[in-house]
Design a protein around this motif. Sequence first.
Motif, short mmCIF file in Angstrom:
data_model
loop_
_atom_site.label_atom_id
_atom_site.label_comp_id
_atom_site.label_asym_id
_atom_site.label_seq_id
_atom_site.Cartn_x
_atom_site.Cartn_y
_atom_site.Cartn_z
N VAL A 269 0.82 -1.30 -0.07
CA VAL A 269 0.15 -0.05 0.10
C VAL A 269 0.69 1.15 0.04
O VAL A 269 1.68 1.32 0.87
CB VAL A 269 -0.97 0.01 1.10
N TRP A 270 0.45 2.00 -0.88
CA TRP A 270 1.30 3.46 -1.18
C TRP A 270 0.32 4.61 -0.90
O TRP A 270 -1.05 4.59 -1.17
CB TRP A 270 1.83 3.66 -2.51
N ARG A 271 0.94 5.56 0.06
CA ARG A 271 -0.01 6.78 0.49
C ARG A 271 1.20 7.88 0.12
O ARG A 271 2.33 7.90 0.41
CB ARG A 271 -0.09 6.62 1.84
N GLU B 121 -5.99 8.71 -1.14
CA GLU B 121 -6.10 7.82 0.01
C GLU B 121 -4.85 6.84 -0.09
O GLU B 121 -4.09 6.82 0.68
CB GLU B 121 -7.62 7.43 -0.04
N SER B 122 -5.11 5.99 -0.78
CA SER B 122 -4.19 5.09 -0.98
C SER B 122 -4.19 4.28 -2.14
O SER B 122 -5.18 4.52 -3.04
CB SER B 122 -4.25 3.81 -0.04
N ARG B 123 -3.09 3.48 -2.59
CA ARG B 123 -2.86 2.86 -3.86
C ARG B 123 -2.12 1.56 -3.63
O ARG B 123 -1.04 1.58 -3.12
CB ARG B 123 -2.40 3.51 -5.04
N THR B 124 -2.71 0.28 -4.01
CA THR B 124 -1.93 -0.67 -3.83
C THR B 124 -1.06 -1.07 -5.23
O THR B 124 -1.69 -1.21 -6.43
CB THR B 124 -2.90 -1.97 -3.66
N THR C 262 6.64 9.72 -1.17
CA THR C 262 5.59 8.53 -0.97
C THR C 262 6.02 7.66 0.09
O THR C 262 7.02 7.10 0.36
CB THR C 262 5.48 7.75 -2.11
N GLN C 263 4.87 7.40 1.01
CA GLN C 263 4.96 6.18 2.20
C GLN C 263 4.60 4.83 1.55
O GLN C 263 3.39 4.75 1.10
CB GLN C 263 4.10 6.74 3.39
N GLU D 92 3.69 1.15 2.94
CA GLU D 92 3.67 0.12 4.11
C GLU D 92 4.38 -1.05 4.02
O GLU D 92 4.27 -2.02 2.80
CB GLU D 92 1.99 -0.13 4.27
#
Length: 207
Positions: free
Chosen positions: A149-151, A157-160, A202-203, A205
Amino acid sequence: MMTIDMTTLVPGFNDTVHDAQRVFRALLDALSRPGGIVAIDAALPDNHAMRDALAGRVPLAAFASLLALTDYSTPVFIEGENTVLGDALRFHASAPVTRDRRAAAFAYIDDARNMPALDAFAQGDSETPEDAATLFIRVPSLTEGEPLVWRGPGIAESRTVAIAGLTRAFWQQRAALTALFPCGIDCYFVAGGALIGLPRTTQVEVY
């Protein structure tokens, strides 16, 4: 001075200025929309000579991107003995090829699983974060890896994202670098004629 093997030299852009501009815009798009797949080959629809000469030796996305970004003032580090890429960048862009990872403005990594540690490359400092390296990392697929998951900026919100070929150690090293913002490293993951951008903002997870 290193000699260039003209018998294996890969042709450059058909239209040096406009092709480079199209590729550059595509690269900006990739960083502004982290995790999205961007087709660099779509910016070069008529450059069959370049495609044929590369013939799998270097991904077209990495080759065209480095050709568009580099010049005499941007040292390039190339992992391994990739004379095809090195000769082309020296001939078409006058870019110096360096074996010093810390001195490199750009780097091409052909084997993601055995790449150097990220902290081997320049990360900039608080006053000149723009001096950090940008990495082009060859991967086997942009869609068939472990989903992460990137944020961050450019992501709603988020992107896988599921990039194949990257080790857990890579993601752990990259997570450690995010704490150093605005310093850090920007990455592009390349497969064939396409790529995905991962800016330092970009973070990701990591489980």
